[in-house]
Design an enzyme around this catalytic site. Structure first.
Site, mmCIF file in Angstrom:
data_model
loop_
_atom_site.group_PDB
_atom_site.id
_atom_site.type_symbol
_atom_site.label_atom_id
_atom_site.label_comp_id
_atom_site.label_asym_id
_atom_site.label_seq_id
_atom_site.Cartn_x
_atom_site.Cartn_y
_atom_site.Cartn_z
ATOM 1 C CD GLU A 246 0.542 6.817 -7.784
ATOM 2 O OE1 GLU A 246 -0.571 6.858 -8.389
ATOM 3 O OE2 GLU A 246 0.801 6.021 -6.888
ATOM 4 C CB CYS A 280 -3.731 3.966 -8.159
ATOM 5 S SG CYS A 280 -1.968 3.609 -8.115
#
Length: 474
Positions: A246, A280
């Site tokens: 990720e 993010c």
């Protein structure tokens, strides 16, 4: 607050050199953790390897009971966990409380989802065969987690791994190890057997190298930057490690002429400034169609100007400190580059540096152009660059012109247009009139250089399972 590492159900590491953990809002040392290395990591892997046969033999219902107990303990400990998170990471206390609940939701979700790991039978092409597909746990999992969500980035991996029957070794970020250790303490209180969960603190290089090269580790799961993710993929290639990544994002926000402006302002405020922009999936680039550009900017500036910057432990704070000097310098470099190239600062534009503490005021830039650094690199700070666009097609074009593909946002009240744009955006997550899309029951992950695999939802547990096909001759 001096803590130890957790290996094979034992708190250890007294003999090791200590790493100081500092409060980014004050610069004060709030505790220490052992500087573990390859030896300690190997011991943790061996413990997880030894614990795996018994843990994986438990029924899904038995593993679920442990996770339910852990969930209850996390909910009871919301306040101490949130305070620790704010002290070592800096986010406002209200956000930390929300993160603990979010983190606990992964434990709760996978306590149930583990009971729904199904195999299947396949109709055979001949009478004398039976064809069966089963799922089994992948084995020992090595997890490497970031500092910006110290609890949730662990439980999003821990929950499905344990529910699937895997055992777990986690290396938390150097900046935020204390929250991870508190979670291990709760796991111990929940009665999770020794060796099933292990926490190693220390410098990333030796711990990561051991996780990536030790043949007893069957899977690596990592959340962090794309640059580091690429290095880990290369290191794991020799053993063809099962890898979940990720990675970084560069999320665009598309605000079209038919958007509900109040909805767009409020949700963009959340998507951009939550966690001080240090997420993010935070909005990194804002594209506003010309017809509502000026009105949106006016309302957005008015709303953002009310945000208060300061120590997250204080009441009424909306934006805490930047995690460290490197993060602050990157933010300021992006702002100054944009200003030099003709961007206009309509809010903020400056930071506050006092000793070893770094804060940046919420900043809004207009007259932004595609070639500016801020429109091409992830900023990880409370900076909102706004570019005017002339059409839906132009907004989509600019949104997709990036190697990243984690999250994107679109604001339109037109259903057909919303569907059309969501399908054209090359992102793993699309928030349509929604600035906070994450949930335990939904898949989280990106396309392109933003990652491999998904966390959360039914997809999240698949990453910790192997598919086995059994053919039976009668």
């Amino acid at each position: 607050m001096d803590k130890l590492i957790y290996v094979n159900g034992i708190w250890t590491g007294e003999h090791l050199e200590k790493i100081k953990v500092s409060n980014p809002a004050t610069g004060e040392c709030i505790g220490t953790v052992p500087n573990g290395g390859r030896k300690e990591t190997r011991e943790a892997i061996d413990a997880a390897y030894k614990a795996f046969p018994e843990w994986s033999k438990l029924t899904a219902y038995e593993r679920s009971a442990y996770l339910e107990k852990l969930y209850d303990l996390m909910i009871e400990a919301i306040e101490p966990l949130a305070e620790m998170m704010t002290l070592e990471m800096g986010k406002p206390l209200a956000e930390s409380r929300g993160e603990v609940q979010y983190a606990a939701s992964f434990i709760k979700w996978y306590a149930e989802e583990g009971k729904r790991v199904y195999g299947r039978t396949i109709p055979s092409h001949v009478n004398h065969k039976r064809m069966i597909v089963t799922k089994q746990p992948v084995g020992v999992v090595g997890a490497i987690t970031p500092w910006n969500f110290p609890a949730a980035m662990i439980t999003r991996k821990l929950g499905p791994a344990l529910a699937a029957g895997c055992t777990f070794v986690v290396k938390p970020a150097d900046e935020t190890p204390l929250t991870a250790i508190m979670l291990a303490e709760l796991c111990e209180r929940a009665g999770i057997p020794k060796g099933v969960i292990n926490v190693i603190t220390g410098k990333a290089a030796p711990i990561g190298e051991e996780l990536l090269t030790n043949p007893r580790v069957n899977k690596i799961t990592f959340t962090g930057s794309t640059e580091v993710g690429k290095l880990l993929l290369k290191q794991g290639a020799d053993q063809v490690k099962n890898m979940s990544m990720e990675l970084g994002g560069h999320a665009p926000i598309l605000i079209l002429d038919d958007a509900d402006i109040d909805k767009a302002v409020n949700n963009t405020l959340l998507a951009k400034f939550r966690n001080g922009g240090q997420t993010c999936i935070c909005g990194n680039r804002i594209y506003v169609e010309a017809g509502i550009h000026d009105e949106f900017v006016e309302r957005f500036v008015r709303a953002a100007s009310k945000l208060k910057v300061g120590n997250g432990m204080k009441e009424g704070i909306d934006i805490g400190p930047v995690i460290n000097r490197q993060g602050y310098e990157k933010i300021d470099r992006h702002v100054q580059n944009a200003l030099k190239q003709g961007a206009k600062c309509v809010l903020g534009g400056s930071g506050i540096v006092e000793g070893d503490t770094y804060f940046y005021n919420p900043t809004i830039l207009t007259n932004v152009k595609p070639g500016m650094i801020i429109m091409n690199e992830e900023t990880f700070g409370p900076i909102a660059p706004i570019q005017k666009v002339n059409s839906e097609e132009e907004a989509i074009k600019f949104a997709n012109q990036t190697p990243y593909g984690l999250a994107a946002y679109v604001y339109t009240e037109n259903y057909a247009k919303g569907i059309r744009i969501a399908e054209k955006l090359n992102y793993g997550i699309v928030g349509w009139n929604d600035g906070v899309p994450s949930a335990a029951q939904s898949p989280f992950g990106g396309m392109k250089q933003s990652g491999i695999g998904r966390e959360g939802g039914t997809e999240g547990i698949e990453s910790y399972l192997e598919t086995k096909y059994i053919t039976v001759g009668l």
